[in-house]
Design a protein around this motif. Sequence first.
Motif, PDB file in Angstrom:
ATOM      1  N   ILE A   1      75.668 -16.745 -64.995  1.00  0.00           N
ATOM      2  CA  ILE A   1      75.061 -15.419 -64.746  1.00  0.00           C
ATOM      3  C   ILE A   1      73.622 -15.176 -65.685  1.00  0.00           C
ATOM      4  O   ILE A   1      73.508 -15.218 -66.665  1.00  0.00           O
ATOM      5  CB  ILE A   1      76.168 -14.433 -65.343  1.00  0.00           C
ATOM      6  CG1 ILE A   1      77.598 -14.859 -64.591  1.00  0.00           C
ATOM      7  CG2 ILE A   1      75.621 -13.049 -64.854  1.00  0.00           C
ATOM      8  CD1 ILE A   1      78.723 -13.715 -65.218  1.00  0.00           C
ATOM      9  N   ALA A   2      72.732 -14.824 -64.861  1.00  0.00           N
ATOM     10  CA  ALA A   2      71.531 -14.710 -65.161  1.00  0.00           C
ATOM     11  C   ALA A   2      70.638 -13.804 -64.775  1.00  0.00           C
ATOM     12  O   ALA A   2      70.513 -13.471 -63.613  1.00  0.00           O
ATOM     13  CB  ALA A   2      70.593 -16.062 -65.174  1.00  0.00           C
ATOM     14  N   GLY A   3      70.006 -12.889 -65.557  1.00  0.00           N
ATOM     15  CA  GLY A   3      69.112 -11.757 -65.108  1.00  0.00           C
ATOM     16  C   GLY A   3      67.645 -12.253 -64.540  1.00  0.00           C
ATOM     17  O   GLY A   3      67.545 -13.381 -64.907  1.00  0.00           O
ATOM     18  N   MET A   4      67.189 -11.696 -63.834  1.00  0.00           N
ATOM     19  CA  MET A   4      65.988 -12.116 -63.118  1.00  0.00           C
ATOM     20  C   MET A   4      64.821 -12.436 -63.872  1.00  0.00           C
ATOM     21  O   MET A   4      64.011 -12.956 -63.895  1.00  0.00           O
ATOM     22  CB  MET A   4      65.443 -11.245 -61.942  1.00  0.00           C
ATOM     23  CG  MET A   4      66.449 -11.200 -60.774  1.00  0.00           C
ATOM     24  SD  MET A   4      66.336 -12.727 -60.184  1.00  0.00           S
ATOM     25  CE  MET A   4      64.978 -13.329 -59.331  1.00  0.00           C
ATOM     26  N   ASN A   5      64.986 -11.684 -65.370  1.00  0.00           N
ATOM     27  CA  ASN A   5      63.907 -12.207 -66.352  1.00  0.00           C
ATOM     28  C   ASN A   5      63.939 -13.432 -66.704  1.00  0.00           C
ATOM     29  O   ASN A   5      63.004 -13.876 -67.600  1.00  0.00           O
ATOM     30  CB  ASN A   5      64.403 -11.110 -67.497  1.00  0.00           C
ATOM     31  CG  ASN A   5      65.534 -11.339 -68.191  1.00  0.00           C
ATOM     32  OD1 ASN A   5      66.418 -10.942 -67.168  1.00  0.00           O
ATOM     33  ND2 ASN A   5      65.803 -11.335 -69.378  1.00  0.00           N
ATOM     34  N   LYS A   6      64.872 -14.320 -66.668  1.00  0.00           N
ATOM     35  CA  LYS A   6      64.998 -15.936 -67.012  1.00  0.00           C
ATOM     36  C   LYS A   6      64.239 -16.783 -65.968  1.00  0.00           C
ATOM     37  O   LYS A   6      64.222 -17.838 -66.376  1.00  0.00           O
ATOM     38  CB  LYS A   6      66.452 -15.912 -66.875  1.00  0.00           C
ATOM     39  CG  LYS A   6      67.316 -15.292 -67.708  1.00  0.00           C
ATOM     40  CD  LYS A   6      67.070 -15.481 -69.235  1.00  0.00           C
ATOM     41  CE  LYS A   6      68.301 -14.880 -70.131  1.00  0.00           C
ATOM     42  NZ  LYS A   6      69.355 -15.473 -70.079  1.00  0.00           N
ATOM     43  N   VAL A   7      63.869 -16.092 -64.801  1.00  0.00           N
ATOM     44  CA  VAL A   7      62.984 -16.990 -63.910  1.00  0.00           C
ATOM     45  C   VAL A   7      61.859 -17.371 -64.212  1.00  0.00           C
ATOM     46  O   VAL A   7      61.075 -16.333 -64.942  1.00  0.00           O
ATOM     47  CB  VAL A   7      62.932 -16.129 -62.292  1.00  0.00           C
ATOM     48  CG1 VAL A   7      62.214 -16.855 -61.514  1.00  0.00           C
ATOM     49  CG2 VAL A   7      64.322 -15.831 -61.918  1.00  0.00           C
ATOM     50  N   VAL A   8      61.379 -18.548 -64.213  1.00  0.00           N
ATOM     51  CA  VAL A   8      59.973 -19.192 -64.734  1.00  0.00           C
ATOM     52  C   VAL A   8      59.362 -19.913 -63.450  1.00  0.00           C
ATOM     53  O   VAL A   8      60.292 -20.340 -62.504  1.00  0.00           O
ATOM     54  CB  VAL A   8      60.101 -20.120 -66.082  1.00  0.00           C
ATOM     55  CG1 VAL A   8      60.327 -19.097 -67.084  1.00  0.00           C
ATOM     56  CG2 VAL A   8      61.067 -21.154 -65.589  1.00  0.00           C
TER      57      VAL A   8
ATOM     58  N   GLN B   1      77.951 -22.753 -59.929  1.00  0.00           N
ATOM     59  CA  GLN B   1      77.935 -21.412 -59.318  1.00  0.00           C
ATOM     60  C   GLN B   1      76.775 -20.459 -60.209  1.00  0.00           C
ATOM     61  O   GLN B   1      77.101 -20.100 -61.273  1.00  0.00           O
ATOM     62  CB  GLN B   1      78.866 -20.767 -58.904  1.00  0.00           C
ATOM     63  CG  GLN B   1      80.068 -21.762 -58.112  1.00  0.00           C
ATOM     64  CD  GLN B   1      81.399 -21.167 -58.028  1.00  0.00           C
ATOM     65  OE1 GLN B   1      82.038 -20.656 -59.156  1.00  0.00           O
ATOM     66  NE2 GLN B   1      81.794 -21.119 -56.841  1.00  0.00           N
ATOM     67  N   VAL B   2      75.846 -19.994 -59.745  1.00  0.00           N
ATOM     68  CA  VAL B   2      74.923 -19.341 -60.186  1.00  0.00           C
ATOM     69  C   VAL B   2      74.830 -17.807 -59.665  1.00  0.00           C
ATOM     70  O   VAL B   2      74.475 -17.639 -58.671  1.00  0.00           O
ATOM     71  CB  VAL B   2      73.346 -19.802 -60.150  1.00  0.00           C
ATOM     72  CG1 VAL B   2      72.315 -19.166 -60.857  1.00  0.00           C
ATOM     73  CG2 VAL B   2      73.329 -21.337 -60.703  1.00  0.00           C
ATOM     74  N   LEU B   3      75.055 -16.905 -60.436  1.00  0.00           N
ATOM     75  CA  LEU B   3      74.836 -15.548 -60.086  1.00  0.00           C
ATOM     76  C   LEU B   3      73.868 -14.788 -60.644  1.00  0.00           C
ATOM     77  O   LEU B   3      73.681 -14.576 -61.839  1.00  0.00           O
ATOM     78  CB  LEU B   3      76.030 -14.688 -60.645  1.00  0.00           C
ATOM     79  CG  LEU B   3      76.307 -13.127 -60.423  1.00  0.00           C
ATOM     80  CD1 LEU B   3      75.852 -12.915 -58.991  1.00  0.00           C
ATOM     81  CD2 LEU B   3      77.641 -12.636 -60.610  1.00  0.00           C
ATOM     82  N   LEU B   4      72.784 -14.689 -60.064  1.00  0.00           N
ATOM     83  CA  LEU B   4      71.454 -13.823 -60.133  1.00  0.00           C
ATOM     84  C   LEU B   4      71.473 -12.430 -60.104  1.00  0.00           C
ATOM     85  O   LEU B   4      72.239 -11.900 -59.152  1.00  0.00           O
ATOM     86  CB  LEU B   4      70.474 -14.327 -59.354  1.00  0.00           C
ATOM     87  CG  LEU B   4      70.073 -15.888 -59.624  1.00  0.00           C
ATOM     88  CD1 LEU B   4      68.836 -16.088 -58.370  1.00  0.00           C
ATOM     89  CD2 LEU B   4      69.355 -16.253 -60.947  1.00  0.00           C
ATOM     90  N   VAL B   5      71.124 -11.781 -61.224  1.00  0.00           N
ATOM     91  CA  VAL B   5      71.369 -10.363 -61.318  1.00  0.00           C
ATOM     92  C   VAL B   5      69.959  -9.635 -61.406  1.00  0.00           C
ATOM     93  O   VAL B   5      69.240  -9.968 -62.027  1.00  0.00           O
ATOM     94  CB  VAL B   5      72.269  -9.799 -62.551  1.00  0.00           C
ATOM     95  CG1 VAL B   5      72.405  -8.186 -62.494  1.00  0.00           C
ATOM     96  CG2 VAL B   5      73.548 -10.745 -62.508  1.00  0.00           C
ATOM     97  N   GLY B   6      69.700  -8.711 -60.547  1.00  0.00           N
ATOM     98  CA  GLY B   6      68.306  -7.821 -60.547  1.00  0.00           C
ATOM     99  C   GLY B   6      68.229  -6.857 -61.501  1.00  0.00           C
ATOM    100  O   GLY B   6      67.651  -5.971 -61.446  1.00  0.00           O
ATOM    101  N   GLU B   7      68.212  -7.578 -62.744  1.00  0.00           N
ATOM    102  CA  GLU B   7      68.033  -6.780 -64.006  1.00  0.00           C
ATOM    103  C   GLU B   7      67.718  -7.620 -65.048  1.00  0.00           C
ATOM    104  O   GLU B   7      67.660  -8.655 -64.999  1.00  0.00           O
ATOM    105  CB  GLU B   7      69.293  -5.837 -64.536  1.00  0.00           C
ATOM    106  CG  GLU B   7      69.855  -4.725 -63.603  1.00  0.00           C
ATOM    107  CD  GLU B   7      70.654  -3.913 -64.268  1.00  0.00           C
ATOM    108  OE1 GLU B   7      70.653  -3.615 -65.503  1.00  0.00           O
ATOM    109  OE2 GLU B   7      71.770  -3.375 -63.447  1.00  0.00           O
ATOM    110  N   GLU B   8      67.059  -7.045 -66.115  1.00  0.00           N
ATOM    111  CA  GLU B   8      66.509  -7.867 -67.321  1.00  0.00           C
ATOM    112  C   GLU B   8      67.851  -7.711 -68.132  1.00  0.00           C
ATOM    113  O   GLU B   8      68.101  -6.949 -68.799  1.00  0.00           O
ATOM    114  CB  GLU B   8      65.385  -7.270 -68.062  1.00  0.00           C
ATOM    115  CG  GLU B   8      64.213  -7.405 -67.091  1.00  0.00           C
ATOM    116  CD  GLU B   8      62.937  -7.189 -67.913  1.00  0.00           C
ATOM    117  OE1 GLU B   8      62.760  -6.745 -69.142  1.00  0.00           O
ATOM    118  OE2 GLU B   8      61.888  -7.062 -67.182  1.00  0.00           O
ATOM    119  N   LEU B   9      68.411  -9.084 -68.591  1.00  0.00           N
ATOM    120  CA  LEU B   9      69.588  -9.234 -69.382  1.00  0.00           C
ATOM    121  C   LEU B   9      69.434 -10.527 -70.190  1.00  0.00           C
ATOM    122  O   LEU B   9      69.057 -11.444 -69.926  1.00  0.00           O
ATOM    123  CB  LEU B   9      70.944  -9.712 -68.146  1.00  0.00           C
ATOM    124  CG  LEU B   9      71.132  -8.585 -67.413  1.00  0.00           C
ATOM    125  CD1 LEU B   9      71.980  -9.227 -66.243  1.00  0.00           C
ATOM    126  CD2 LEU B   9      71.731  -7.241 -67.936  1.00  0.00           C
TER     127      LEU B   9
END
Length: 213
Positions: free
Chosen positions: A136-143, A203-211
């Motif tokens: 589970i990852a917030g979209m702030n983790k995207v690079v 399985q990767v659950l992306l979340v549209g917040e900064e977490l």
Amino acid sequence: MSENKAKYYEVLAGNIIEKLKLRNMEGFYATTKEEALQMVKEKFLTKGVSVAWGGSMTLSEVGVMDYLKDSECIVYDRMATKTQEEQKAMKANMVNADYFLMSTNAITINGELVNIDGFANRVSFLCYGPEHVLVIAGMNKVVSTVEEGIDRVKNIASPPNAIRLNKDTPCAKNGRCGNCFVEDCICSQIVITRRSGVKGRIQVLLVGEELGY
């Protein structure tokens, strides 16, 4: 969050999910952490499922850890062990769990996962063991790239984590990675997951917040 940024996160997540498919991983998207928690309850951590996890601020922020306290899942909590024998038994349970839960330190726009561990207690189960791994990852983790992901982990994620864990490291003192070899170092293992050897296991659950960090 602005409407434009929310839409940007949704579009970006959709592209990453398509890349994850090419890497034998399954992707999902939730707009908010509340939506993400509901998906976790209904789709993944259902009654009777055995669950273990690695340390993660994201899991706590989404509400997963509170949910597990009262859920009908079989919970394997490594922090509940007291003796060496209990620790060995717990590791055996964890490696055979239905689900291992974690976040990721970074995820590239091409669907690669970037993670750094001190003792590999997270990344070992990511690589092998549990039937499924739910990230589970917030979209702030995207690079953009793996290299950018490693830099993010060292200089954005690790310093606050070291402070949280009361580690005596250069990053905890200075806010930047010192490429240290001190006893308290939390950056011993670097794992890049470019694909899942077992289709659909990760399985990767992306979340549209900064977490998380």
